[in-house]
Motif scaffolding. Structure first.
Motif, PDB file in Angstrom:
ATOM      1  N   ASP A  21     -20.084 -10.157 -14.739  1.00 27.42           N
ATOM      2  CA  ASP A  21     -18.676 -10.483 -14.971  1.00 27.42           C
ATOM      3  C   ASP A  21     -17.939 -10.709 -13.654  1.00 27.42           C
ATOM      4  N   TYR A  50     -16.471 -14.003 -26.742  1.00 31.89           N
ATOM      5  CA  TYR A  50     -16.251 -13.658 -25.339  1.00 31.89           C
ATOM      6  C   TYR A  50     -16.382 -12.159 -25.128  1.00 31.89           C
ATOM      7  N   PRO A  51     -16.856 -11.752 -23.937  1.00 33.38           N
ATOM      8  CA  PRO A  51     -17.048 -10.320 -23.683  1.00 33.38           C
ATOM      9  C   PRO A  51     -15.734  -9.557 -23.750  1.00 33.38           C
ATOM     10  N   ASP A  58     -20.206 -14.476 -24.275  1.00 31.54           N
ATOM     11  CA  ASP A  58     -20.833 -13.245 -24.768  1.00 31.54           C
ATOM     12  C   ASP A  58     -22.080 -13.600 -25.577  1.00 31.54           C
ATOM     13  N   ASP A  67     -21.716  -8.261 -21.684  1.00 33.69           N
ATOM     14  CA  ASP A  67     -21.585  -8.680 -23.078  1.00 33.69           C
ATOM     15  C   ASP A  67     -22.085  -7.564 -23.988  1.00 33.69           C
TER      16      ASP A  67
END
Length: 335
Positions: A284, A136-137, A27, A173
């Motif tokens: 993603d 992290y997303p 992210d 993100d």
């Protein structure tokens, strides 16, 4: 010191306990947000107490670390896009700094591309002087909850259908999600909740019913979404031969990214290096496909797709049926 998710907010609120912080993970938006917020907080927005160095300027780290703050207060050194080349200069300055010296400059490192094998990351996770924080997303419901909180703070309301749509369609993100939130806010009438149709118009999601969408979901292993997109694509008149050609194009891009991962790149770095660039809303899915597929599996899929294209041009089973079977086959993870 490796910081858990539960500890993260507490650590970010007490940067005075550390001499350095390393932000790593996929992210990039969150890494940037946390770095910027901490830099402003610790330097008290004093530009004379804040310096930013790129990875090619790391030779200046010792000089900047030893510089004095003219008007007092703790200095901040931000290191962008750090790699393992930062490790030795970092150790040089930190290992001569007493643990109790909390006036020493705070070093903030942005390491989005660092994998678990990185020597810098391992050092940060084992050092009591550094907080190593994963970024992290958010996914699924986390995205929906986060976006709703952000919109609520701006007095923007959503219908129930819009909330459901958020949980299944928003990806990326935090920097990318924030850009979407800003668009929602510009579009919104504070007296009337945004509904699903509003969100689709704002994000351009009405164009998602094409072959590319179906193929991306299939390669990411999500057959229900792949099937739904494929049905919409056929209803719009797109043909199976076009499907085969788009699959081949996507497989070549995945193969290039996977080769870089095999050479030691992180998935995030490999995806960022794909040309033409992967559209932000597809990153993603693309990253998941890179993780799921091996080089051998991708090459096997390429051969099967070439056979599909030939079969679609010959007399035999309907081309739509052949493509549908191929889509289901792609949706299974091949390693």
């Amino acid at each position: 010191m490796k910081i858990s998710v539960k500890e993260t907010q507490s650590v970010l609120a007490t940067p005075q306990k550390y001499h350095g912080m390393l932000f790593y993970g996929d992210d990039i938006g969150l890494i940037s947000e946390r770095t910027k917020a901490l830099a402003q907080k610790v330097s008290e927005a004093d530009s004379f107490r804040l310096v930013t160095l790129g990875n090619d300027e790391i030779s200046r780290l010792a000089e900047e670390y030893g510089a004095l703050s003219f008007f007092g207060g703790r200095r901040v050194i931000v290191l962008r896009e750090v790699a393992d080349t930062v490790l030795e200069p970092l150790k040089t300055v930190l290992e001569v700094t007493p643990a109790e010296d909390l006036e020493a400059p705070l070093i903030l490192m942005e390491g989005g591309g660092l994998t678990s094998k990185s020597r810098l990351r391992k050092y940060a996770e084992s050092s009591s002087k550094i907080a190593a924080i994963g970024c992290y997303p958010p996914t699924g419901q986390e995205i929906s909850d986060w976006v709703k909180r952000e919109l609520s703070q701006r007095k923007v309301k959503l219908t129930h259908d819009a909330e459901i749509w958020l949980a299944t369609h928003m990806e990326g993100d935090r920097a990318l999600l924030r850009s979407e939130i800003e668009k929602f806010c510009l579009y919104a009438d504070l007296e009337t909740p945004l509904d699903r149709e509003d969100l689709e118009k704002i994000t351009g999601d009405t164009a998602s019913a094409d072959m590319g969408e179906a193929i991306q979901w299939a390669l990411a292993g999500n057959y229900p979404k792949a099937d739904a997109a494929f049905r919409r694509a056929l209803s719009e008149g797109q043909n199976p031969i076009a499907y085969a050609r788009v699959v081949l194009y996507q497989l070549r891009r995945l193969e290039a990214a996977r080769e870089n991962v095999e050479k030691g790149m992180s998935v995030a770095q490999a995806v960022a290096g794909v040309r033409p660039p992967v559209f932000w809303r597809d990153r993603d899915k693309f990253a998941l496909s890179v993780r799921n597929w091996s080089l051998e599996g991708l090459r096997k899929a390429g051969k099967a797709t070439l056979q599909l294209e030939k079969a679609c041009k010959q007399n035999g089973p309907p081309a739509e049926l052949l493509a549908w079977r191929h889509l289901a086959w792609l949706s299974r993870k091949h390693t």
